[in-house]
Design a protein around this motif. Structure first.
Motif, PDB file in Angstrom:
ATOM      1  N   PHE A   1      40.015  27.368  45.663  1.00  0.00           N
ATOM      2  CA  PHE A   1      39.994  28.816  45.495  1.00  0.00           C
ATOM      3  C   PHE A   1      40.753  29.498  46.622  1.00  0.00           C
ATOM      4  CE2 PHE A   1      36.343  26.984  43.404  1.00  0.00           C
ATOM      5  CZ  PHE A   1      36.403  27.584  42.151  1.00  0.00           C
ATOM      6  N   ASP A   2      41.311  30.669  46.305  1.00  0.00           N
ATOM      7  CA  ASP A   2      41.983  31.471  47.333  1.00  0.00           C
ATOM      8  C   ASP A   2      41.000  32.386  48.043  1.00  0.00           C
ATOM      9  OD1 ASP A   2      44.722  30.629  46.711  1.00  0.00           O
ATOM     10  OD2 ASP A   2      44.321  31.632  44.803  1.00  0.00           O
ATOM     11  N   ARG A   3      39.971  32.817  47.286  1.00  0.00           N
ATOM     12  CA  ARG A   3      38.989  33.739  47.885  1.00  0.00           C
ATOM     13  C   ARG A   3      37.586  33.364  47.439  1.00  0.00           C
ATOM     14  NH1 ARG A   3      41.426  38.735  49.900  1.00  0.00           N
ATOM     15  NH2 ARG A   3      43.595  38.795  49.230  1.00  0.00           N
TER      16      ARG A   3
ATOM     17  N   ALA B   1      40.986  43.522  36.710  1.00  0.00           N
ATOM     18  CA  ALA B   1      42.294  43.417  37.366  1.00  0.00           C
ATOM     19  C   ALA B   1      43.070  42.204  36.863  1.00  0.00           C
ATOM     20  CB  ALA B   1      42.100  43.344  38.880  1.00  0.00           C
ATOM     21  N   GLY B   2      42.508  41.511  35.859  1.00  0.00           N
ATOM     22  CA  GLY B   2      43.263  40.431  35.224  1.00  0.00           C
ATOM     23  C   GLY B   2      42.977  39.031  35.747  1.00  0.00           C
ATOM     24  N   ILE B   3      41.929  38.888  36.528  1.00  0.00           N
ATOM     25  CA  ILE B   3      41.573  37.565  37.054  1.00  0.00           C
ATOM     26  C   ILE B   3      40.223  37.158  36.485  1.00  0.00           C
ATOM     27  CG2 ILE B   3      40.927  36.285  39.145  1.00  0.00           C
ATOM     28  CD1 ILE B   3      42.842  38.126  40.696  1.00  0.00           C
ATOM     29  N   GLU B   4      40.140  35.919  35.982  1.00  0.00           N
ATOM     30  CA  GLU B   4      38.844  35.428  35.499  1.00  0.00           C
ATOM     31  C   GLU B   4      38.153  34.703  36.651  1.00  0.00           C
ATOM     32  OE1 GLU B   4      38.915  32.634  32.271  1.00  0.00           O
ATOM     33  OE2 GLU B   4      36.733  32.686  32.062  1.00  0.00           O
ATOM     34  N   PRO B   5      37.074  35.280  37.181  1.00  0.00           N
ATOM     35  CA  PRO B   5      36.432  34.640  38.335  1.00  0.00           C
ATOM     36  C   PRO B   5      35.522  33.481  37.916  1.00  0.00           C
ATOM     37  CG  PRO B   5      35.268  36.660  37.799  1.00  0.00           C
ATOM     38  CD  PRO B   5      36.399  36.552  36.813  1.00  0.00           C
ATOM     39  N   GLN B   6      35.286  32.583  38.840  1.00  0.00           N
ATOM     40  CA  GLN B   6      34.303  31.508  38.664  1.00  0.00           C
ATOM     41  C   GLN B   6      33.031  31.934  39.409  1.00  0.00           C
ATOM     42  OE1 GLN B   6      34.243  27.955  37.414  1.00  0.00           O
ATOM     43  NE2 GLN B   6      32.081  28.376  37.921  1.00  0.00           N
ATOM     44  N   PHE B   7      31.909  32.041  38.692  1.00  0.00           N
ATOM     45  CA  PHE B   7      30.619  32.279  39.346  1.00  0.00           C
ATOM     46  C   PHE B   7      29.957  30.948  39.662  1.00  0.00           C
ATOM     47  CE2 PHE B   7      31.076  36.237  36.891  1.00  0.00           C
ATOM     48  CZ  PHE B   7      30.691  37.194  37.813  1.00  0.00           C
TER      49      PHE B   7
ATOM     50  N   LEU C   1      39.272  43.386  47.171  1.00  0.00           N
ATOM     51  CA  LEU C   1      39.597  42.801  45.864  1.00  0.00           C
ATOM     52  C   LEU C   1      40.772  41.820  45.994  1.00  0.00           C
ATOM     53  CD1 LEU C   1      39.097  45.936  43.593  1.00  0.00           C
ATOM     54  CD2 LEU C   1      37.568  43.977  43.887  1.00  0.00           C
ATOM     55  N   PRO C   2      40.803  40.790  45.127  1.00  0.00           N
ATOM     56  CA  PRO C   2      41.856  39.762  45.220  1.00  0.00           C
ATOM     57  C   PRO C   2      43.207  40.301  44.738  1.00  0.00           C
ATOM     58  CG  PRO C   2      40.460  39.365  43.313  1.00  0.00           C
ATOM     59  CD  PRO C   2      39.836  40.499  44.052  1.00  0.00           C
ATOM     60  N   LEU C   3      44.244  39.553  45.067  1.00  0.00           N
ATOM     61  CA  LEU C   3      45.586  39.894  44.609  1.00  0.00           C
ATOM     62  C   LEU C   3      45.852  39.181  43.286  1.00  0.00           C
ATOM     63  CD1 LEU C   3      47.383  39.405  48.051  1.00  0.00           C
ATOM     64  CD2 LEU C   3      46.576  41.558  47.029  1.00  0.00           C
ATOM     65  N   ASN C   4      46.842  39.658  42.571  1.00  0.00           N
ATOM     66  CA  ASN C   4      47.211  39.055  41.280  1.00  0.00           C
ATOM     67  C   ASN C   4      47.381  37.547  41.381  1.00  0.00           C
ATOM     68  OD1 ASN C   4      47.189  41.091  39.486  1.00  0.00           O
ATOM     69  ND2 ASN C   4      49.318  41.724  39.827  1.00  0.00           N
ATOM     70  N   GLY C   5      46.759  36.850  40.437  1.00  0.00           N
ATOM     71  CA  GLY C   5      46.989  35.409  40.337  1.00  0.00           C
ATOM     72  C   GLY C   5      46.144  34.564  41.268  1.00  0.00           C
ATOM     73  N   GLU C   6      45.328  35.188  42.091  1.00  0.00           N
ATOM     74  CA  GLU C   6      44.503  34.396  43.012  1.00  0.00           C
ATOM     75  C   GLU C   6      43.303  33.797  42.283  1.00  0.00           C
ATOM     76  OE1 GLU C   6      45.240  35.991  47.482  1.00  0.00           O
ATOM     77  OE2 GLU C   6      43.816  37.166  46.308  1.00  0.00           O
ATOM     78  N   ARG C   7      42.875  32.648  42.770  1.00  0.00           N
ATOM     79  CA  ARG C   7      41.704  31.993  42.181  1.00  0.00           C
ATOM     80  C   ARG C   7      40.472  32.418  42.987  1.00  0.00           C
ATOM     81  NH1 ARG C   7      44.329  26.514  43.438  1.00  0.00           N
ATOM     82  NH2 ARG C   7      44.887  27.949  45.112  1.00  0.00           N
ATOM     83  N   VAL C   8      39.452  32.887  42.267  1.00  0.00           N
ATOM     84  CA  VAL C   8      38.332  33.574  42.916  1.00  0.00           C
ATOM     85  C   VAL C   8      37.010  32.906  42.594  1.00  0.00           C
ATOM     86  CG1 VAL C   8      37.013  35.720  42.912  1.00  0.00           C
ATOM     87  CG2 VAL C   8      39.503  35.808  42.964  1.00  0.00           C
ATOM     88  N   LEU C   9      36.216  32.667  43.626  1.00  0.00           N
ATOM     89  CA  LEU C   9      34.873  32.101  43.468  1.00  0.00           C
ATOM     90  C   LEU C   9      33.844  33.107  43.965  1.00  0.00           C
ATOM     91  CD1 LEU C   9      33.099  29.539  42.851  1.00  0.00           C
ATOM     92  CD2 LEU C   9      33.349  28.969  45.285  1.00  0.00           C
TER      93      LEU C   9
END
Lengths: 303, 255
Positions: B186-188, B132-138, B103-111
């Motif tokens: 993105f970070d991840r 966990a507080g992150i809005e992912p991009q699908f 799972l990503p860390l706080n504040g990371e941008r996720v795709l």
């Protein structure tokens, strides 16, 4: 109370159910599903002198009522086994049997020699029947003189129980069982997988990277049963039967045909708890047939 | 949670697209930990053609209700039989199997990149990331508009971008050609889909020096690390997709 114990030429099992090599890992993979110590024995994934990466993917093809595999004895070698796995398997209260393989006689002898120093291993299963390796394996188990030489060489360095696993890919399996007996084997196990093949008709390609592989599962059971019956009449040493056993009734059929113990193989892939359910089922069978000892079933085929 | 063999009940089975079904299963468990990326092995009874269990990703899971959903695409006799399961039917499953996504860390941008029915593990992953507080991009790729799966659930979790190969919906082309990749960074990246697609995404991630995990699907017999059939070639040698995976960081794969 039914006595389920069996004595294979001095190797005492608390019940006749053993898990087959290559289908039970090193035991701990099943800890979540069953109490491994309930088993009569466990035969560990085949070991070689040196680590082996095995064959390329794909290594498995599902077939009608069975599967083909061409894993090719992937393992981390006897050194890794002794340092990492042996301490773990030693904790089980069951017969821990090592399946020994080699590219040549020296390899077999080396592994057997090293295992001699491991007090918890009371038996080895000499695998001269793996169909998925280029050197060794089935090359030994399908040529009479080679089979004799490798069994003799291992017998010289291994003085505890020696079980020899026979290949069904021969014209007359009893000849190989007799050779094993003559060379001092304590028991024979049969059958290893039947050499087979699967083709994808659309792509015209083989479904295994190695083209051919070993067939297991209920598809092979009638062949295995026939061979167990033949071999049990040809030798005096105990016969351990395997090939497509999926439930207790299958297991009992092998005992009736002449096996003193049985191995559960491919069935564990589908039902990881099937081996202990088969133990229970054999007990139930004995009670239903008013048998006080499971050994009364062995060779009870009515002709 | 400990891996187990369990009879579960089918609560609902609905066809969301031609030949694609979502099965909701009542596990009977409460607050059991099942992680995104893990899978279940389903026994398909009653046919000599379906000797082995069939692996399916956890598509969705609610620990409070114990309801676990599978995305089933009809591809052979096993999935065909399973697609016909009805409410109240019992299925025997072995689960939860395999590792899980990191799972990503706080504040990371996720795709989250999915291709076809390879989206299966991404909905539950997206939900956990959102929690966990992150809005992912699908970023979801399909062959054509007819094969696009309903995206309503994904839109509740994050932003959704679509590509189709023929341009009949969303942007035309492959996922790696989508404008979101040139507009955002993105970070991840998490990816699941057909292998050529995952390799293209992995190549993009390597090129842009982006962390990336993929979920592999290999033929397997057992699902718990004993048959050694589902191996993948990695920097550490042959590893089992079922126990060392199905999730792998691309830097460990020999792609």
């Amino acid at each position: 109370m039914v006595d389920l114990s069996v004595n294979l030429n001095g190797l005492v099992l608390k019940n006749p159910v053993i898990t087959a090599s290559g289908t039970f890992g090193y035991g701990s993979e099943f800890d979540d599903f069953i109490d491994v110590s309930r088993l009569g024995g466990i035969i560990l994934k085949g070991i070689t002198a040196e680590p082996r990466e095995g064959n390329p993917y794909p290594r498995m093809a599902e077939t009608a009522s069975g599967m083909l595999n061409s894993v090719g004895l992937q393992n981390k070698g006897i050194g890794h086994f002794i340092s990492e796995i042996y301490p773990v398997v030693s904790e089980y209260d069951t017969q821990v049997i090592l399946n020994v393989n080699g590219n040549n006689i020296d390899d077999y002898v080396k592994v057997a020699g090293l295992v001699s120093g491991l007090g918890k291993i009371n038996a080895i299963e000499l695998n001269i029947s793996c169909p998925n390796v280029k050197m060794g394996g089935m090359a030994f188990g399908t040529v009479r003189q080679s089979a004799r030489e490798v069994i003799r060489a291992v017998r010289n360095v291994w003085n505890r129980h020696l079980m020899v696993k026979l290949s069904p890919n021969v014209t007359n399996i009893t000849e190989f069982a007799v050779i094993a007996e003559e060379e001092g084997a304590d028991s024979v196990s049969l059958i290893n997988t039947l050499l087979g093949m699967a083709v994808d008709s659309e792509s015209r390609r083989p479904r295994l990277a190695t083209v051919t592989g070993g067939l297991s599962g209920p598809a092979v059971k009638p062949v295995a049963l026939r061979m167990v019956w033949q071999v049990s009449r040809a030798v005096k040493i105990p016969v351990v039967g395997l090939g497509g056993i999926m439930n207790a009734a299958d297991a009992v059929e092998f005992l009736i045909a002449g096996a003193s113990a049985i191995q559960v193989g491919t069935a564990s892939f589908i039902d990881p708890d099937i081996s202990v359910r088969i133990i229970d089922g054999i007990g139930d069978y004995c009670r239903r047939h008013s048998l006080s000892r499971v050994t009364q079933i062995t060779g009870s085929l009515e002709l | 949670m400990t891996r187990q063999i369990r009879d579960v009940k089918v609560l609902n089975n609905r066809e969301i697209s031609k030949g694609v079904f979502i099965l909701d299963l009542s596990t009977g468990l409460v607050d059991a930990a099942i992680e995104p990326g893990q899978f279940v092995q389903v026994k398909i009874e009653g046919s000599r053609e379906t000797f082995l269990r069939r692996p399916f990703s956890v598509h969705d899971y609610d620990a409070s209700t114990g309801i676990l959903s599978l995305l089933v695409q009809v591809a052979g006799p096993g999935s065909l039989k399973l697609s016909g399961a009805g409410k109240g039917d019992s299925l025997n499953i072995v689960f939860p199997l395999g590792n899980s996504f990191t799972l990503p860390l706080n504040g990371e941008r996720v795709l989250l990149v999915g291709g076809g029915c390879g989206v299966a593990p991404l909905l539950y992953l997206g939900k956990r990331i959102r929690k966990a507080g992150i809005e992912p991009q699908f970023l979801l790729g399909f062959r054509e508009s007819r094969s696009v799966l309903e995206t309503g659930e994904y839109e509740l979790v994050g932003k959704v971008s679509i590509t189709t190969e023929d341009g009949s919906m969303g942007e035309k082309g492959f996922v790696t050609q989508h404008s979101v990749l040139s507009v955002d960074s993105f970070d991840r990246i998490y990816c699941c889909g057909p292998e050529p697609m995952m390799k293209a995404v992995a190549a993009y991630a390597l090129r842009t020096d982006t962390w990336c995990e993929v979920s592999l699907e290999h033929l397997m017999a057992c699902g718990f690390g004993v048959c050694l059939c589902c191996v993948v070639d990695t920097t550490a040698g042959n590893l089992c997709t079922c126990t060392d995976g199905p999730v792998f960081n691309i830097k460990n794969l020999k792609w």
